[in-house]
Scaffold this motif. Structure first.
Motif, PDB file in Angstrom:
ATOM      1  N   GLN A   1      40.940  85.828  -6.717  1.00 46.55           N
ATOM      2  CA  GLN A   1      40.888  85.150  -5.453  1.00 46.55           C
ATOM      3  C   GLN A   1      40.638  86.467  -4.342  1.00 46.55           C
ATOM      4  O   GLN A   1      39.146  86.865  -3.160  1.00 46.55           O
ATOM      5  CB  GLN A   1      42.049  84.600  -4.752  1.00 46.55           C
ATOM      6  N   ASN A   2      41.704  87.453  -4.870  1.00 47.88           N
ATOM      7  CA  ASN A   2      41.619  88.942  -3.424  1.00 47.88           C
ATOM      8  C   ASN A   2      40.794  90.261  -4.119  1.00 47.88           C
ATOM      9  O   ASN A   2      39.898  90.137  -3.123  1.00 47.88           O
ATOM     10  CB  ASN A   2      43.166  89.333  -4.070  1.00 47.88           C
ATOM     11  N   ILE A   3      40.483  89.657  -5.723  1.00 43.49           N
ATOM     12  CA  ILE A   3      39.256  90.815  -5.722  1.00 43.49           C
ATOM     13  C   ILE A   3      37.654  89.806  -4.906  1.00 43.49           C
ATOM     14  O   ILE A   3      36.920  90.670  -4.308  1.00 43.49           O
ATOM     15  CB  ILE A   3      38.780  90.291  -7.253  1.00 43.49           C
ATOM     16  N   GLY A   4      37.667  88.539  -4.646  1.00 39.92           N
ATOM     17  CA  GLY A   4      36.290  88.181  -4.218  1.00 39.92           C
ATOM     18  C   GLY A   4      36.618  88.709  -3.048  1.00 39.92           C
ATOM     19  O   GLY A   4      35.529  88.591  -1.895  1.00 39.92           O
ATOM     20  N   GLN A   5      37.317  88.253  -1.882  1.00 36.02           N
ATOM     21  CA  GLN A   5      38.157  88.959  -0.459  1.00 36.02           C
ATOM     22  C   GLN A   5      37.930  90.105   0.118  1.00 36.02           C
ATOM     23  O   GLN A   5      37.448  90.329   0.897  1.00 36.02           O
ATOM     24  CB  GLN A   5      39.764  88.544   0.114  1.00 36.02           C
ATOM     25  N   LEU A   6      37.642  91.160  -1.167  1.00 37.79           N
ATOM     26  CA  LEU A   6      37.130  93.028  -1.102  1.00 37.79           C
ATOM     27  C   LEU A   6      35.875  93.018  -0.590  1.00 37.79           C
ATOM     28  O   LEU A   6      34.982  91.821  -0.821  1.00 37.79           O
ATOM     29  CB  LEU A   6      36.929  93.332  -2.522  1.00 37.79           C
ATOM     30  N   ASP A   7      35.687  93.733   0.428  1.00 35.04           N
ATOM     31  CA  ASP A   7      34.049  93.968   1.222  1.00 35.04           C
ATOM     32  C   ASP A   7      32.720  94.057   0.637  1.00 35.04           C
ATOM     33  O   ASP A   7      32.433  94.131   1.404  1.00 35.04           O
ATOM     34  CB  ASP A   7      34.450  94.908   2.451  1.00 35.04           C
ATOM     35  N   PHE A   8      33.594  94.685  -0.982  1.00 34.97           N
ATOM     36  CA  PHE A   8      32.163  94.875  -1.580  1.00 34.97           C
ATOM     37  C   PHE A   8      31.996  94.069  -2.709  1.00 34.97           C
ATOM     38  O   PHE A   8      30.808  93.914  -3.387  1.00 34.97           O
ATOM     39  CB  PHE A   8      32.839  96.432  -1.693  1.00 34.97           C
ATOM     40  N   VAL A   9      32.780  93.387  -2.839  1.00 32.51           N
ATOM     41  CA  VAL A   9      32.750  91.575  -3.113  1.00 32.51           C
ATOM     42  C   VAL A   9      31.911  90.732  -2.191  1.00 32.51           C
ATOM     43  O   VAL A   9      30.906  90.427  -2.587  1.00 32.51           O
ATOM     44  CB  VAL A   9      33.558  91.372  -3.872  1.00 32.51           C
ATOM     45  N   PHE A  10      32.593  89.775  -1.734  1.00 34.44           N
ATOM     46  CA  PHE A  10      32.197  88.837  -1.129  1.00 34.44           C
ATOM     47  C   PHE A  10      33.056  89.085   0.814  1.00 34.44           C
ATOM     48  O   PHE A  10      31.875  88.776   1.122  1.00 34.44           O
ATOM     49  CB  PHE A  10      32.534  86.956  -1.621  1.00 34.44           C
ATOM     50  N   GLY A  11      33.896  89.927   0.432  1.00 34.31           N
ATOM     51  CA  GLY A  11      34.076  89.709   2.315  1.00 34.31           C
ATOM     52  C   GLY A  11      34.618  88.549   2.482  1.00 34.31           C
ATOM     53  O   GLY A  11      35.839  87.820   1.563  1.00 34.31           O
ATOM     54  N   ALA A  12      35.533  89.323   3.481  1.00 32.82           N
ATOM     55  CA  ALA A  12      36.722  88.225   3.894  1.00 32.82           C
ATOM     56  C   ALA A  12      36.017  87.360   4.738  1.00 32.82           C
ATOM     57  O   ALA A  12      36.813  86.774   5.596  1.00 32.82           O
ATOM     58  CB  ALA A  12      37.995  88.821   4.396  1.00 32.82           C
ATOM     59  N   SER A  13      35.191  86.987   5.339  1.00 35.89           N
ATOM     60  CA  SER A  13      34.746  86.418   6.286  1.00 35.89           C
ATOM     61  C   SER A  13      33.518  85.101   5.944  1.00 35.89           C
ATOM     62  O   SER A  13      33.351  85.282   5.347  1.00 35.89           O
ATOM     63  CB  SER A  13      33.659  86.715   7.507  1.00 35.89           C
TER      64      SER A  13
ATOM     65  N   PHE B   1      54.248 101.042   3.527  1.00 38.95           N
ATOM     66  CA  PHE B   1      54.592 102.122   4.052  1.00 38.95           C
ATOM     67  C   PHE B   1      53.055 102.701   3.290  1.00 38.95           C
ATOM     68  O   PHE B   1      52.354 103.747   2.912  1.00 38.95           O
ATOM     69  CB  PHE B   1      55.111 102.914   3.161  1.00 38.95           C
ATOM     70  N   LEU B   2      51.813 101.040   2.735  1.00 35.90           N
ATOM     71  CA  LEU B   2      50.812 101.253   2.293  1.00 35.90           C
ATOM     72  C   LEU B   2      49.768 100.308   2.813  1.00 35.90           C
ATOM     73  O   LEU B   2      49.162  99.927   2.186  1.00 35.90           O
ATOM     74  CB  LEU B   2      50.875 100.713   0.444  1.00 35.90           C
ATOM     75  N   ARG B   3      49.680 100.546   4.744  1.00 37.47           N
ATOM     76  CA  ARG B   3      49.578 100.054   5.624  1.00 37.47           C
ATOM     77  C   ARG B   3      47.797  99.687   5.257  1.00 37.47           C
ATOM     78  O   ARG B   3      46.904  98.873   5.231  1.00 37.47           O
ATOM     79  CB  ARG B   3      49.602 100.168   6.354  1.00 37.47           C
ATOM     80  N   GLU B   4      47.504 101.200   4.905  1.00 41.85           N
ATOM     81  CA  GLU B   4      46.177 101.059   4.297  1.00 41.85           C
ATOM     82  C   GLU B   4      45.286 100.600   3.492  1.00 41.85           C
ATOM     83  O   GLU B   4      43.842 100.676   3.032  1.00 41.85           O
ATOM     84  CB  GLU B   4      45.013 102.766   4.619  1.00 41.85           C
ATOM     85  N   PHE B   5      46.163 100.079   2.179  1.00 39.28           N
ATOM     86  CA  PHE B   5      45.514  99.927   1.348  1.00 39.28           C
ATOM     87  C   PHE B   5      46.281  97.692   1.401  1.00 39.28           C
ATOM     88  O   PHE B   5      46.255  97.240   0.514  1.00 39.28           O
ATOM     89  CB  PHE B   5      46.228 100.352   0.018  1.00 39.28           C
ATOM     90  N   GLU B   6      46.057  97.248   2.416  1.00 37.78           N
ATOM     91  CA  GLU B   6      46.510  95.894   2.901  1.00 37.78           C
ATOM     92  C   GLU B   6      45.532  95.492   1.739  1.00 37.78           C
ATOM     93  O   GLU B   6      45.972  93.962   1.273  1.00 37.78           O
ATOM     94  CB  GLU B   6      46.507  95.914   3.944  1.00 37.78           C
ATOM     95  N   GLN B   7      43.965  95.641   1.718  1.00 37.11           N
ATOM     96  CA  GLN B   7      43.431  94.765   1.385  1.00 37.11           C
ATOM     97  C   GLN B   7      43.501  94.742  -0.453  1.00 37.11           C
ATOM     98  O   GLN B   7      43.419  93.663  -0.898  1.00 37.11           O
ATOM     99  CB  GLN B   7      41.779  95.638   1.636  1.00 37.11           C
ATOM    100  N   TYR B   8      44.414  95.676  -0.840  1.00 38.00           N
ATOM    101  CA  TYR B   8      44.289  95.332  -2.341  1.00 38.00           C
ATOM    102  C   TYR B   8      45.830  95.204  -2.397  1.00 38.00           C
ATOM    103  O   TYR B   8      46.823  94.988  -3.988  1.00 38.00           O
ATOM    104  CB  TYR B   8      44.251  96.946  -2.863  1.00 38.00           C
ATOM    105  N   ARG B   9      46.228  94.641  -1.607  1.00 36.45           N
ATOM    106  CA  ARG B   9      48.300  94.570  -1.978  1.00 36.45           C
ATOM    107  C   ARG B   9      48.384  93.443  -3.089  1.00 36.45           C
ATOM    108  O   ARG B   9      49.063  93.535  -4.048  1.00 36.45           O
ATOM    109  CB  ARG B   9      49.081  93.964  -0.944  1.00 36.45           C
TER     110      ARG B   9
END
Lengths: 336, 399
Positions: free
Chosen positions: A137-149, B338-346
């Motif tokens: 799920q969260n890899i898919g949400q990454l900007d360079f994969v599918f994005g979160a919108s 403390f790792l706000r900028e990496f939120e996407q990767y959390r």
């Protein structure tokens, strides 16, 4: 859909609404059945819920979208114009590509995560499956994969009306339309399910799958390559899931982002379908898929569409309390 | 999995009586015994007040509220994770709908305190100072939230009598989603005391708690004192439960249901009880969460994403280890701040942690042990440490 809003009369529902709901339920039911097959096969063989299965469906859906918006411009078509009608082969290519890719991913998941846990307690495998699900799920949400919108799937199938019936006359005339998409979904899904049925019950590979499901150790002693059979099962389930994902976004083009709750609910309902049909039972999964779709669609139409997810889970709880082994399942006795 | 050797005599009341008897031997009668039993609560309350009054002065300026918020969040996460651990870790069930109980309790508490204070004092502002009447209402609300959640826990626990682990997971997941769907159908918040008093009971159906938009303007009573006082209660209850006959019966259900049943443990009762206790604390934590500054209670909180956070905490900490789970809950709550900028990767990192944990160390960081079991002991016996841990049961209050 009708524009007139009224409270449906529970005793004499208008025929038109009934038929329209029936068509939707059949189309959605075949999708649930396709996804449920993946759950039930893995459960039948490895006895755990593959939580990541619904994410394979999502992957299939989003891959279809990504491919479609790449292929269409190269043909000189605007993917965001709903009036464009691409040639039929585009839909076929997109679906096949999604199926192949998801098959590979399914194989990789089993090989990397689940295989090492085959002798571990079931709860550990379940937790791993949740981990894999979150990861996808969260890899898919990454900007360079599918994005979160959310995105809108371009129309790959023409919006033909294959048949239309008009109920009533004058003011109260209501048309019911049988669209091409519904027919394609139903027939394609049915074809895939019949192929599955043939594969599982009439081929050597199917015998091997059923043997592994019956008793893994004894199957291995009989010379069945258990690892390969398990891998094949995962690939098969993932391929069906990808097809379901593609068909789902063709029917409902507004796609939510990969980690959206809607997808998880879709997967959950398919799993509920597998349980209701009797988990581990291939025919039961198909039956369960249609039962779920009928309960959901008719409940949504005749009672209240706000609670459509609640009906499914209520049905699950009722079935589990009345016949825990499912409609077609046989009761399992635990031996000490 | 380590088998607890004592599970043979886990027969509810029998071993419970034994524990009580041996404890009273070491103390001088009933009064001393009770006082010693209340000790941890007193210590916890003192620590909570220290935290409450000292922390804002230690971190001066604008950062103060920010850090108090993190510390508050950690407290709530620990309550959630430790209570979930009673179901997932001690009883060996697998609930992934814990946020459902939390949100249910939170809504109940917010409903009580919002409309209660509007009815009593004419507005939903906070009322009274530290330990004032407003906070009394707040604590009552939290407890009623906990009771409602406990009722829901009973209902969810019932199917667990017939379902094994993985089916139960689906039921609890479905429960969280159902709570979310139902909360979305609720009515608009009444923001006017006059309308509330004249409107009659019919305006309470469906409950006016904001629907899909969320419940805004709940009085913000939650502070470090209350969070850590309730945290103390949770920890003491969880720890004593783990050491009691009841807890041992639960652990025996986790280790081997059939063997436990054969030894006379009422499996169904243990499972439902675990659910009820865990749901109660989750409901109270939901009350704390609902009244926290900067939080708008929304039906989305009941969804599976939040539940998964707590599941990850219990799995990483060690299923059954209270201190391990506390550690994991604290870390997993503080680190993202403390790792706000990496939120996407959390969540990617969390997911990888889960998978790797299951492959490499499936019992979690601390397994079934507590953090003090890690210290070398002077005991001469070379017993496995689980036996050492259980042999300490004869004097549970001595620690």
């Amino acid at each position: 859909m009708a524009t007139v809003h009224y409270f449906p009369d529970p005793l004499f529902p208008p025929m038109s609404d009934f038929v329209q709901t029936l068509i939707t339920a059949l189309a959605i039911g075949s999708l649930y059945a396709l996804i449920a097959l993946g759950y039930t096969m893995v459960y039948g063989i490895l006895k755990f819920i593959n939580f990541a299965h619904s994410d394979i469906v999502v992957l299939g859906a989003w891959l279809s979208y990504t491919l479609a918006v790449r292929i269409l411009p190269s043909l000189g078509l605007d993917p965001h114009n709903p009036a464009t009608v691409p040639p039929f082969w585009v839909a076929a290519v997109v679906m096949l590509a999604a199926m192949v890719f998801c098959g590979v991913i399914g194989f990789a998941i089993e090989r990397l995560a689940y295989r090492r846990l085959r002798r571990a307690p079931r709860l550990n495998v379940l937790i791993t499956a949740i981990g894999v699900s979150l990861l996808l799920q969260n890899i898919g949400q990454l900007d360079f994969v599918f994005g979160a919108s959310p995105q809108k799937m371009p129309a790959l199938l023409p919006s033909w009306e294959l048949a239309s019936i008009t109920f009533g006359e004058g003011e109260s005339a209501r048309r019911v339309v049988l669209g091409l998409i519904d027919v394609v979904i139903f027939s394609l899904a049915t074809t895939l399910m019949l192929l599955m049925q043939y594969l599982v019950f009439h081929t050597k590979l199917g015998v091997a799958m059923r043997a592994v499901s019956f008793n893994t150790d004894n199957a291995a002693l009989m010379g069945i390559p258990v690892d390969r059979v398990v891998s094949f099962t995962f690939v098969l389930g993932s391929v069906l899931a990808a097809a379901a994902g593609f068909l789902y976004v063709t029917k409902y083009p507004s796609m939510n982002q990969p980690a959206h709750a809607v997808w998880v609910l879709l997967g959950l309902k398919a799993f509920v379908a597998a349980v209701i049909g009797g988990i581990g039972n291939v025919r039961g999964a198909v039956l369960g898929g249609f039962v779920i779709a009928f309960v959901e669609q008719f409940g949504a139409f005749y009672i209240s569409s706000n609670y459509r997810d609640v009906y499914v889970f209520a049905l699950l709880i009722v079935i589990l309390l009345v016949k825990p082994s499912g409609l077609l399942g046989s009761p399992v006795r635990e031996k000490v | 999995m380590t088998r607890t050797p004592d599970s043979r005599r886990n027969n509810g009341s029998a071993s419970h009586a034994e524990v009580t008897a041996s404890a009273s031997d070491s103390q001088s009668g009933f009064v001393g015994n009770t006082l010693m039993g209340l000790m941890p609560f007193a210590v916890g309350i003192v620590l909570a007040s220290l935290l409450h009054f000292v922390l804002p002065h230690v971190i001066p300026g604008r950062a103060g509220p920010y850090y108090s918020r993190i510390v508050t969040d950690i407290g709530i996460a620990i309550i959630m994770a430790v209570s979930l651990n009673i179901v997932n870790g001690m009883t060996g069930q697998f609930s992934i709908g814990h946020a459902g109980f939390m949100t249910l309790g939170g809504y109940m508490a917010a409903f009580m305190s919002y409309y209660g204070s509007m009815y009593l004092w004419g507005s939903a502002e906070t009322h009274g100072g530290f330990l004032g009447t407003g906070e009394l209402l707040f604590v009552m609300s939290c407890i009623s939230g906990g009771l409602l959640a406990a009722g829901a826990g009973y209902v969810v626990g019932l199917p667990s009598l017939r379902l094994r682990g993985d089916y139960l997971a689906i039921v609890t997941l479905g429960f969280g989603e159902i709570i979310r769907v139902i909360l979305q159908q609720t009515g608009k918040v009444i923001d006017n005391a006059q309308a509330l008093k004249t409107g009659g009971l019919s305006q309470m159906i469906p409950p006016p708690v904001g629907g899909a938009l969320g419940f805004d303007d709940v009085p913000k009573y939650t502070n470090l004192f209350w969070v850590y006082t309730i945290l103390t209660v949770t920890l003491v209850v969880a720890y004593r439960l783990k050491r009691s006959g009841l807890g041992r019966a639960m652990i025996s259900v986790r280790e081997d249901e059939i063997a436990a049943q054969a030894m006379g443990v009422n499996i169904a009762r243990q499972k439902v009880l675990a659910f009820v206790i865990a749901a109660f604390f989750a409901g109270v934590a939901g009350g704390l969460f609902a009244h926290e500054r900067g939080v708008i209670l929304s039906p989305k909180d009941a969804g599976f994403q939040r539940s998964f956070d707590y599941v990850i905490m219990t799995v990483l900490g060690g299923r059954g280890s209270i201190t391990g789970v506390m550690l994991a809950a604290g870390l997993l709550t503080a680190l993202p701040e403390f790792l706000r900028e990496f939120e996407q990767y959390r969540l990617i990192v969390y997911a990888l942690l889960l998978i790797i944990m299951m492959l490499v160390r499936p019992q979690g960081l601390l397994g079934i042990h507590e953090i003090w079991d890690l210290w070398p002991r002077r005991r001469s016996t070379s017993l496995p440490s689980s036996t050492v841990a259980t042999s300490a049961t004869s004097s549970p209050e001595a620690r």
